[in-house]
Design an enzyme around this catalytic site. Sequence first.
Site, mmCIF file in Angstrom:
data_model
loop_
_atom_site.group_PDB
_atom_site.id
_atom_site.type_symbol
_atom_site.label_atom_id
_atom_site.label_comp_id
_atom_site.label_asym_id
_atom_site.label_seq_id
_atom_site.Cartn_x
_atom_site.Cartn_y
_atom_site.Cartn_z
ATOM 1 C CB CYS A 164 -0.921 0.023 1.213
ATOM 2 S SG CYS A 164 -1.906 1.549 1.308
ATOM 3 C CG MET A 202 -5.185 2.224 -4.966
ATOM 4 S SD MET A 202 -6.172 2.621 -6.428
ATOM 5 C CE MET A 202 -5.559 1.391 -7.576
#
Length: 392
Positions: free
Chosen positions: A104, A314
């Site tokens: 992430c 993201m």
Amino acid sequence: MTHAPQIKVPATYMRGGTSKGVFFRLQDLPEAAQAPGEARDKLLLRVIGSPDPYQKQIDGMGGATSSTSKTVILSKSAQPDHDVDYLFGQVSIDTPFVDWSGNCGNLTAAVGAFAIHSGFVDADRVPDNGICTVRIWQANIRKTIVAHVPMANGEVQETGDFELDGVTFPAAEVLIDFMDPADGEGSMFPTGNAVDELEVPGLGKLSATMINAGIPTIFINARDVGYQGTELQEDINGDPKALAMFETIRAHGAVKMGLIQSPDEAATRQHTPKVAFVAPPRDYVSSSGKAIGNSDVNVLVRALSMGKLHHAMMGTAAVAIATAAAVPGTLVNLAAGGGERNEVTFGHPSGTLKVGAAARLENGRWVAAKASMSRSARILMEGWVRVPAGQI
């Protein structure tokens, strides 16, 4: 009837970039959960509140979106010349599944601060004022990330005037360098091509750029699937047919990239690859009501995460965007106007983001030394999370 009590586990709830997650120190986890496996996955699922058929995660720390159903485990690094080992778990909302296949990038912005707070960075390397350079080993993808964390009066500086579209309030800027962002010994394009023809049932042949940089990502042209690149979340997430189409593209792209053997396996690899669509600049209004002009951006990008259109972008996909934009002839590069570039500003549903990457040809193969972006991070809450002992 005797019921097992709740257990409590030290944890910190943090925002990093446009995501939120529950952060743990490895040594604070119950002993059975300190090693990968069923016990760890059950603990994290229960912490977040999954699986939840209502898709609300009311009985846990999750926020019922891919951006808020996240967990992080950190430990003193076992790697030479690194400070902290960073392991990321993307928790499914409605199925009993934790995906460990990728990073992430947004939460990476919070890893440096957590590492400093936790004493993982040697004290002699932490300045009272200035920038603390935190060397992160991303254990999911086995890559180095460098976070430049601002310090003030011996403490991590969290407040500031840096604004990040997708985050309501300003904070301190954290510069992140993703070193050697391509996966697998620099194989940036797993097929060897900047653009491929991807055969997708019901759609025929689609032009696609499939890249391993930051996170495996499949880029397609917005116009090829009936979109303009200005879409907001409700335009996609409220359309079950659209979501099914993008998941089919993702599954067949994953096979083409060599990540899975058959499209059916995509259900067991929900976090990666990502699928995104790109378009040349045009005017639109972001989800916050902010007007984005076609002169404000070089390219428009919309990306899906865990089966839904992301509310912003993201962080790892932003790395993929930056890297693909730096390679002439990719769909991202062409939508941005083509040519050579080492940075790009792209429009996403919440606004804009500027990212940079440098790519070069080496022995006939594209490689990238690093990709960079600015994020911010903040501790939201710290203490313990509690979970029913009999359910993990």
